[in-house]
Design a protein around this motif. Structure first.
Motif, PDB file in Angstrom:
ATOM      1  N   ARG A   7       0.862  -1.180   0.000  1.00 40.24           N
ATOM      2  CA  ARG A   7       0.000   0.000   0.000  1.00 40.24           C
ATOM      3  C   ARG A   7       0.900   1.233   0.000  1.00 40.24           C
ATOM      4  O   ARG A   7       1.980   1.225   0.577  1.00 40.24           O
ATOM      5  CB  ARG A   7      -0.914   0.038   1.233  1.00 40.24           C
ATOM      6  CG  ARG A   7      -1.973  -1.030   1.256  1.00 40.24           C
ATOM      7  CD  ARG A   7      -3.146  -0.600   2.132  1.00 40.24           C
ATOM      8  NE  ARG A   7      -2.779  -0.385   3.521  1.00 40.24           N
ATOM      9  CZ  ARG A   7      -3.437   0.429   4.354  1.00 40.24           C
ATOM     10  NH1 ARG A   7      -4.471   1.145   3.903  1.00 40.24           N
ATOM     11  NH2 ARG A   7      -3.063   0.557   5.612  1.00 40.24           N
ATOM     12  N   PHE A   8       0.401   2.298  -0.634  1.00 41.38           N
ATOM     13  CA  PHE A   8       1.183   3.528  -0.721  1.00 41.38           C
ATOM     14  C   PHE A   8       0.310   4.720  -0.313  1.00 41.38           C
ATOM     15  O   PHE A   8      -0.842   4.827  -0.727  1.00 41.38           O
ATOM     16  CB  PHE A   8       1.705   3.746  -2.141  1.00 41.38           C
ATOM     17  CG  PHE A   8       2.753   2.747  -2.546  1.00 41.38           C
ATOM     18  CD1 PHE A   8       4.094   2.996  -2.311  1.00 41.38           C
ATOM     19  CD2 PHE A   8       2.384   1.551  -3.149  1.00 41.38           C
ATOM     20  CE1 PHE A   8       5.058   2.071  -2.675  1.00 41.38           C
ATOM     21  CE2 PHE A   8       3.342   0.616  -3.519  1.00 41.38           C
ATOM     22  CZ  PHE A   8       4.688   0.875  -3.281  1.00 41.38           C
ATOM     23  N   TYR A  33      -2.420   5.817  -5.583  1.00 41.94           N
ATOM     24  CA  TYR A  33      -2.115   5.815  -4.150  1.00 41.94           C
ATOM     25  C   TYR A  33      -3.328   5.311  -3.370  1.00 41.94           C
ATOM     26  O   TYR A  33      -4.471   5.481  -3.780  1.00 41.94           O
ATOM     27  CB  TYR A  33      -1.720   7.210  -3.677  1.00 41.94           C
ATOM     28  CG  TYR A  33      -0.315   7.591  -4.087  1.00 41.94           C
ATOM     29  CD1 TYR A  33       0.766   7.306  -3.273  1.00 41.94           C
ATOM     30  CD2 TYR A  33      -0.070   8.224  -5.308  1.00 41.94           C
ATOM     31  CE1 TYR A  33       2.065   7.640  -3.657  1.00 41.94           C
ATOM     32  CE2 TYR A  33       1.222   8.558  -5.699  1.00 41.94           C
ATOM     33  CZ  TYR A  33       2.277   8.263  -4.868  1.00 41.94           C
ATOM     34  OH  TYR A  33       3.555   8.582  -5.257  1.00 41.94           O
ATOM     35  N   VAL A 286       4.656   3.049  -7.591  1.00 34.49           N
ATOM     36  CA  VAL A 286       3.287   2.722  -7.165  1.00 34.49           C
ATOM     37  C   VAL A 286       2.597   1.898  -8.252  1.00 34.49           C
ATOM     38  O   VAL A 286       1.925   0.902  -7.977  1.00 34.49           O
ATOM     39  CB  VAL A 286       2.494   4.003  -6.850  1.00 34.49           C
ATOM     40  CG1 VAL A 286       1.032   3.666  -6.571  1.00 34.49           C
ATOM     41  CG2 VAL A 286       3.112   4.733  -5.677  1.00 34.49           C
ATOM     42  N   ALA A 290       1.679  -1.371  -6.229  1.00 29.21           N
ATOM     43  CA  ALA A 290       0.465  -1.210  -5.432  1.00 29.21           C
ATOM     44  C   ALA A 290      -0.455  -2.416  -5.574  1.00 29.21           C
ATOM     45  O   ALA A 290      -0.779  -2.849  -6.682  1.00 29.21           O
ATOM     46  CB  ALA A 290      -0.273   0.063  -5.849  1.00 29.21           C
TER      47      ALA A 290
END
Length: 292
Positions: A7-8, A33, A286, A290
């Motif tokens: 996760r970002f 994100y 990401v 992600a």
């Protein structure tokens, strides 16, 4: 070790206008994100209304306090704000808590609030966590269905993140938190990070696999301008780079991907946050990691 998906999050505290704030939130969502994290200071947006405004302009982005300066907030007020913002974000909120960052005692003085000793502040944090959990558990179990009934959307409550470095704080986090923000300071190296996670593993015991581990990155890339100094406490970013600081994520996109994959494999760190200034620089990473 349980391998959690990456996760970002981006950390942002201020914008020139409401339009700029919501535009930034939508851009973070578009870039992939997972969260927008908002600090708690007297020089920036108040976190809860800022989160509510950004949530109204987005669909999937989650939000969190990063972190709430709990010595400045009554536990019952934090519980009410948590339940309110959980409802207003439609269950997209994570409560980040800390025992007080360095220098925040001046903010306590401005507010007329006693700052307390480190031990007292950790005790206050523990009281806050207990109050939040009890308040939301009681609300979730209530049989009242009146239109004014506050009830958490996330069951049994929003996730709780606790950030810190000290052993007593880590023990509290290991016992009570869902997410732990692992801190080693700006000059911390890979060795320091591994040592801190090892300490946390010993403290948490059987609960360690249930914890999501997070770390914050101050800067991304090899071009580290001088204007970053205030963000780094006045430290020259080039000096940090030379010392091998893990606060800086450097190299090509593939290099950064490899670094984060290696840290996850070795240490279990899967939740990465970065200052919003570097949102675009980290976006290729990401895109590759992600949710994976």
């Amino acid at each position: 070790m349980i391998v959690r998906p990456f996760r970002f999050g981006i950390v942002s505290a201020l914008a020139p206008s409401a339009h700029d704030w919501t535009t930034m939130a939508r851009r973070a969502e578009d870039l992939g994100y997972d969260t927008l994290l908002t600090p708690d200071t007297l020089r920036t947006f108040s976190p809860f209304p800022a989160i509510a405004a950004a949530a109204a302009a987005t669909d999937t982005l989650r939000f969190g306090t990063f972190v709430l300066n709990t010595p400045l907030h009554a536990p019952t007020a934090t519980a009410l704000n948590t339940m309110t913002i959980d409802m207003l974000t439609n269950g997209r909120f994570e409560l980040g808590l800390g025992a007080g960052r360095p220098g925040a005692e001046t903010e306590a003085e401005r507010l007329g609030i006693r700052w307390g000793t480190p031990s007292e502040r950790v005790t206050h944090l523990a009281d806050t966590i207990r109050t939040v959990k009890e308040t939301l558990r009681t609300a979730a179990a209530s049989t009242s269905r009146g239109p004014g009934q506050l009830r958490p959307v996330q069951q049994p409550r929003p996730p709780i993140l606790v950030a810190g470095q000290g052993r007593r704080l880590l023990r509290l986090a290991a016992e009570e938190a869902d997410i732990i923000g692992v801190g080693v300071g700006l000059e911390g190296t890979e060795y320091d990070l591994a040592a801190k996670v090892g300490e946390l593993r010993d403290i948490a015991g059987d609960r360690f696999p249930r914890l999501e581990l997070s770390m914050n990155i101050a800067a991304v890339g090899d071009d580290l301008p001088d204007w970053m100094r205030p963000m780094l406490g006045g430290t020259d970013p080039r000096e940090l780079a030379e010392k091998g600081s893990i606060a800086l994520l450097r190299g090509s996109t593939d290099d950064m991907v490899d670094t984060l994959l290696r840290r996850r494999e070795a240490l279990g760190i899967s939740y990465i946050s970065v200052n919003a200034t570097f949102m675009d620089q980290l976006a290729p990473v990401v895109g590759k990691l992600a949710g994976r």
